[in-house]
Design an enzyme around this catalytic site. Structure first.
Site, mmCIF file in Angstrom:
data_model
loop_
_atom_site.group_PDB
_atom_site.id
_atom_site.type_symbol
_atom_site.label_atom_id
_atom_site.label_comp_id
_atom_site.label_asym_id
_atom_site.label_seq_id
_atom_site.Cartn_x
_atom_site.Cartn_y
_atom_site.Cartn_z
ATOM 1 N N ALA A 159 0.827 -1.207 0.000
ATOM 2 C CA ALA A 159 0.000 0.000 0.000
ATOM 3 C C ALA A 159 0.861 1.256 0.000
ATOM 4 C CB ALA A 159 -0.931 -0.004 1.206
ATOM 5 N N TYR A 160 1.921 1.258 0.777
ATOM 6 C CA TYR A 160 2.820 2.413 0.847
ATOM 7 C C TYR A 160 3.560 2.605 -0.470
ATOM 8 C CZ TYR A 160 6.352 5.605 2.747
ATOM 9 O OH TYR A 160 7.168 6.690 2.981
ATOM 10 N N VAL A 161 4.037 1.504 -1.054
ATOM 11 C CA VAL A 161 4.719 1.579 -2.352
ATOM 12 C C VAL A 161 3.776 2.160 -3.403
ATOM 13 C CG1 VAL A 161 5.765 0.205 -4.201
ATOM 14 C CG2 VAL A 161 6.337 -0.284 -1.813
ATOM 15 N N LYS A 164 3.175 5.990 -2.735
ATOM 16 C CA LYS A 164 4.284 6.888 -3.058
ATOM 17 C C LYS A 164 4.560 6.940 -4.560
ATOM 18 C CE LYS A 164 5.123 8.549 1.007
ATOM 19 N NZ LYS A 164 4.837 9.967 1.282
#
Length: 256
Positions: A159-161, A164
Site C-alpha cells: 500500500a505504501y509503495v 508513493k
C-alpha cells in the site's frame, strides 16, 4: 542572516505533517530562511508548541490543526493562510503515514485505506486547494514528499509503495498542467530518515534498521533537516528551472 541572503525571504509557505520529523525540521529551517510558515498537522498540542517556539524567535507563524485526508480541513488551512498573510507562495506537502511492511494478502484493509488516504488523497487535497491562490497571484512552488518506495518496491507495505508511486504521478501531472502558468511542482524521493514515524516502524520491526541504513551508499539514515534543506531549495528561486522532477534525497539508494 540578512534578508537578502535568506532564500525564502517574504515567502508564505504551508507545511503539512509539521508537528514532527521532516515537517517540523522544515518549519524551523523555512522560518530561518525568512518565510512565514503555515503549519498543519493532526496533533494540535505539538503544532501549537512548535509555532510558539518559532514565534519566540521572531518568525511569522500560523498553526492550524487538521488532517490532510479531509478536503475541508485542507481548504480551511489554505483560507487561513491567505487571510492572515495575503497570499500562498509555496507548499511542502509532507504529511505521511506508514506501517511496517507485511505481505499484501495479510495487510489489514484499514491500514490500506489510511495509507492511501494520507499519502495520496492528502496530496490531492492539498494540490486542489493550494493551486487556486497561486494561479490568482501568478505563480508558486509546491513540493510533495514521495519516497524511494515511489520508484521501486522496497520491502515496505504494498500500500505504501503504491501510494508513493501515486505521489510522483500527481506531481508530474500537476507540473505539466500548471507550468506555463508559473507554478512549479516537484517531489522528493526520500530515503530512510530518522523520524518519529520511522522509530515507530523500527519498534515494530527492529531488524529493519540495519537494512535501511545499508540501502544508502552513505550507509546511514538521513536526519530530517537534510530532507528539509532539499525542500527549501525547491521552494526557492534557486530552483527556478526545476519542475516535474522526482529529486532523490536518499543517500544514493536509487543510484546503486
Amino acid at each position: 542572516m540578512s534578508s537578502e541572503h535568506r532564500i525564502l525571504a517574504d515567502r508564505v509557505v504551508m507545511i503539512t505533517g509539521a508537528s514532527s520529523g521532516i515537517g517540523a525540521a522544515a518549519a524551523r529551517l523555512f522560518a530561518q530562511e525568512g518565510a512565514a510558515v503555515v503549519l498543519m498537522a493532526r496533533r494540535a498540542d505539538r503544532l501549537h508548541a512548535l509555532a510558539a517556539d518559532l514565534a519566540a524567535t521572531g518568525a511569522r507563524t500560523l498553526a492550524v490543526p487538521g488532517d490532510v485526508a479531509s478536503a475541508e480541513d485542507v481548504e480551511r488551512v489554505v483560507e487561513a493562510a491567505v487571510e492572515r498573510f495575503g497570499r500562498l507562495d509555496c507548499a511542502f506537502n509532507n504529511a505521511g503515514y506508514a506501517t511496517a511492511g507485511v505481505p499484501l494478502h495479510e495487510t489489514d484493509p484499514e491500514v490500506y485505506e489510511r495509507t492511501l488516504d494520507v499519502n495520496v488523497r492528502g496530496v490531492w487535497n492539498c494540490l486542489r486547494h493550494q493551486i487556486p491562490p497561486m494561479l490568482k497571484q501568478g505563480g508558486g512552488a509546491i513540493v510533495n514528499t514521495s519516497s524511494v518506495a515511489g520508484l521501486r518496491a522496497t520491502g515496505a507495505s504494498a500500500a505504501y509503495v503504491a501510494a508513493k508511486h501515486a505521489v510522483i504521478g500527481l506531481t508530474r501531472a500537476a507540473a505539466a498542467e500548471y507550468g506555463e502558468r508559473g507554478i512549479r511542482v516537484n517531489a522528493l524521493v526520500v530515503g530512510s530518515t530518522r523520524t518519529e514515524m520511522m522509530e515507530e516502524v523500527l519498534g515494530q520491526a527492529p531488524e529493519l534498521e540495519e537494512r535501511f541504513a545499508a540501502e544508502a551508499i552513505q550507509k546511514r539514515m538521513a536526519a530530517p533537516v537534510e530532507v528539509a534543506q532539499a525542500a527549501a531549495w525547491l521552494c526557492s528561486d534557486r530552483s527556478s528551472f526545476v519542475t516535474g522532477a522526482a529529486v532523490p534525497v536518499d543517500g544514493g539508494a536509487t543510484a546503486a
